[in-house]
Design an enzyme around this catalytic site. Structure first.
Site, PDB file in Angstrom:
ATOM      1  N   GLU A  19       0.840  -1.209   0.000  1.00 44.97           N
ATOM      2  CA  GLU A  19       0.000   0.000   0.000  1.00 44.97           C
ATOM      3  C   GLU A  19       0.871   1.255   0.000  1.00 44.97           C
ATOM      4  O   GLU A  19       1.810   1.380   0.784  1.00 44.97           O
ATOM      5  CB  GLU A  19      -0.897  -0.003   1.233  1.00 44.97           C
ATOM      6  CG  GLU A  19      -2.336   0.329   0.940  1.00 44.97           C
ATOM      7  CD  GLU A  19      -3.009  -0.705   0.067  1.00 44.97           C
ATOM      8  OE1 GLU A  19      -3.203  -0.426  -1.139  1.00 44.97           O
ATOM      9  OE2 GLU A  19      -3.350  -1.783   0.564  1.00 44.97           O
ATOM     10  N   GLY A  32     -15.831   3.961  -2.892  1.00 42.85           N
ATOM     11  CA  GLY A  32     -15.251   4.437  -1.641  1.00 42.85           C
ATOM     12  C   GLY A  32     -14.829   3.348  -0.682  1.00 42.85           C
ATOM     13  O   GLY A  32     -14.510   3.625   0.463  1.00 42.85           O
ATOM     14  N   GLY A  62     -12.208   1.267  -1.144  1.00 38.82           N
ATOM     15  CA  GLY A  62     -10.819   0.861  -1.326  1.00 38.82           C
ATOM     16  C   GLY A  62     -10.659  -0.285  -2.290  1.00 38.82           C
ATOM     17  O   GLY A  62      -9.633  -0.971  -2.297  1.00 38.82           O
ATOM     18  N   LEU A  63     -11.665  -0.526  -3.131  1.00 41.35           N
ATOM     19  CA  LEU A  63     -11.616  -1.608  -4.111  1.00 41.35           C
ATOM     20  C   LEU A  63     -11.492  -1.071  -5.534  1.00 41.35           C
ATOM     21  O   LEU A  63     -11.699  -1.790  -6.501  1.00 41.35           O
ATOM     22  CB  LEU A  63     -12.863  -2.488  -3.987  1.00 41.35           C
ATOM     23  CG  LEU A  63     -13.023  -3.167  -2.624  1.00 41.35           C
ATOM     24  CD1 LEU A  63     -14.347  -3.910  -2.546  1.00 41.35           C
ATOM     25  CD2 LEU A  63     -11.861  -4.125  -2.351  1.00 41.35           C
ATOM     26  N   SER A  64     -11.127   0.180  -5.644  1.00 44.90           N
ATOM     27  CA  SER A  64     -10.808   0.842  -6.901  1.00 44.90           C
ATOM     28  C   SER A  64     -11.946   0.814  -7.922  1.00 44.90           C
ATOM     29  O   SER A  64     -11.791   0.377  -9.057  1.00 44.90           O
ATOM     30  CB  SER A  64      -9.536   0.275  -7.532  1.00 44.90           C
ATOM     31  OG  SER A  64      -8.990   1.223  -8.415  1.00 44.90           O
ATOM     32  N   SER A 120     -12.811   3.402  -9.260  1.00 45.02           N
ATOM     33  CA  SER A 120     -12.350   4.352 -10.286  1.00 45.02           C
ATOM     34  C   SER A 120     -11.577   3.641 -11.388  1.00 45.02           C
ATOM     35  O   SER A 120     -11.798   3.893 -12.586  1.00 45.02           O
ATOM     36  CB  SER A 120     -11.486   5.444  -9.653  1.00 45.02           C
ATOM     37  OG  SER A 120     -10.388   4.897  -8.962  1.00 45.02           O
ATOM     38  N   ASP A 137      -3.720   0.258  -9.425  1.00 48.42           N
ATOM     39  CA  ASP A 137      -5.125  -0.095  -9.610  1.00 48.42           C
ATOM     40  C   ASP A 137      -5.430  -0.386 -11.069  1.00 48.42           C
ATOM     41  O   ASP A 137      -6.107  -1.363 -11.405  1.00 48.42           O
ATOM     42  CB  ASP A 137      -6.021   1.036  -9.112  1.00 48.42           C
ATOM     43  CG  ASP A 137      -5.862   1.292  -7.628  1.00 48.42           C
ATOM     44  OD1 ASP A 137      -5.196   0.496  -6.943  1.00 48.42           O
ATOM     45  OD2 ASP A 137      -6.393   2.310  -7.157  1.00 48.42           O
TER      46      ASP A 137
END
Length: 390
Positions: A34, A130, A132-134, A136, A180
């Site tokens: 991370e 939102g 944290g699993l991307s 985007s 990501d």
């Protein structure tokens, strides 16, 4: 209704033109590594079986229009307007992801925007936003795959991942690395992607979760985060400052042996940020070696050490994520850690199959006892990367 069908239905509400096809890309879970990606370091993510779907139809007027279940109204721009600086002031943030991809694709391919087919794009997703699993990168990957095929640009998956990062960095304004996007583009079933973020060399690492009787449980805290705002940027600036003070191009160039000298040349906060990245890079390498030599049941301590480093040195955890990790371990998980950029989102826990329901119950009870809202819990399976579905 599945996200794929939702995207198709959304497109049919935009246009009567027959769709050219459907594409999708996965979100990702990061097993370990991370905030190492933008420090030219190592990461070990995998694509998950939650995906963003894109349905696309052609237009005859040189316009790109995007619609999404995230927003009530579509957004459109002339393709000709995507040849200079990205028109940030004209585009709401949600639309900057797909339109930023179109903008970055045009630049990366050298295509003449005036010669490209206008398109209508409809987007639907079952990747939690939102968490944290991307979500985007899933939007970027699905859009990039669709436009790359439709426009006949011929870019390979690594180039498309780079396009996604450019969109997120320069169109959206989030200073993320490339992990990501690479995971979303290159994912493989039952495997993680061991990525060198400097060279972009990617190696498929078998995970063997199913064979070992293990499942990867996501504990979504419900605490929303946004990478385009302060905390993430401050961490990145601290890393850049630390590299400069140590006289290296990136923190990737440091090892644990350099940490005593680092402590002497920087303030405590910067040092702890640097220590996290340096030790996290080594944990990624150790996890890859352990998976190859001993299998997934032996990586638990590395996951826990990663979480402790993010909690104490990088300071990106939140009480909900700490609670999730502690509850999972108390209920029989092999290892657990927060995943993603931090300041909210999700934790992951590696859990024996026969303990999954026990861990879920323990996490739910621990959240209730702490006065947190109930977490969302689901297992994820390492899955295939972006591509055309129909």
């Amino acid at each position: 209704m599945s996200a794929a069908l939702v995207a198709r239905a959304l497109l049919s509400g935009l246009t009567t033109t027959e769709p050219l096809g459907s594409w999708s890309a996965p979100g990702r879970a990061n097993l370990i590594g991370e905030h190492t990606d933008y420090n030219d370091g190592f990461v070990l993510p995998f694509a998950i079986d939650r995906r963003t779907h894109v349905a696309l139809a052609p237009r005859a007027d040189g316009v790109i229009r995007v619609a999404s279940t995230f927003a009530a109204e579509p957004v459109q721009l002339p393709l000709a307007s995507l040849t200079g600086p990205f028109p940030t002031d004209e585009v709401p943030e949600w639309a900057a992801y797909p339109l930023g991809v179109a903008w970055a694709l045009i630049a990366a391919s050298g295509a003449d925007a005036a010669s490209l087919t206008g398109v209508d794009i409809a987007i639907a997703s079952d990747v939690p936003v939102g968490a944290g699993l991307s979500s985007s990168a899933a939007i970027e990957g699905a859009t990039a795959a669709a436009l790359n095929d439709t426009w006949g640009l011929g870019l390979d998956p690594v180039a498309l991942a780079q396009v996604g990062r450019t969109a997120e960095n320069d169109a959206v304004g989030a200073p993320t690395g490339i992990m990501d996007q690479m995971a979303s583009m290159l994912g493989r079933a039952d495997a993680a992607i061991f990525l060198d973020c400097r060279s972009l060399d990617a190696t498929v690492i078998d995970l063997g979760f199913a064979e070992a009787g293990l499942e990867l449980l996501v504990i979504d805290s419900g605490v929303q985060h946004a990478h385009s705002t302060g905390g993430y940027r401050e961490r990145r600036e601290a890393c850049d400052r630390g590299a400069q003070l140590m006289g290296v191009a990136a923190l990737r160039d440091l090892s644990a042996e350099d940490l005593p000298r680092a402590r002497g040349v920087m303030d405590d906060v910067t040092f702890r940020r640097v220590r996290h990245v340096v030790t996290e890079d080594q944990r990624v390498l150790d996890t890859v070696q352990t998976l190859r030599e001993q299998g997934p049941a032996a990586i638990g301590d590395l996951l826990l050490a990663s979480h402790a480093s993010m909690r104490d040195d990088f300071e990106i955890s939140v009480p909900e994520l700490d609670t999730a990790v502690e509850a999972a371990m108390g209920a029989g998980a092999i290892g657990a850690r927060m995943t993603g950029g931090g300041f909210g989102g999700a934790a992951i826990a590696l859990v024996p199959h026969d303990r999954v329901e026990t861990v879920k119950d323990a996490a739910t009870a621990a959240f209730a006892a702490s006065g947190f809202r109930a977490p969302t819990l689901f297992t994820v399976t390492p899955s295939e990367g972006a591509g055309r579905d129909a």
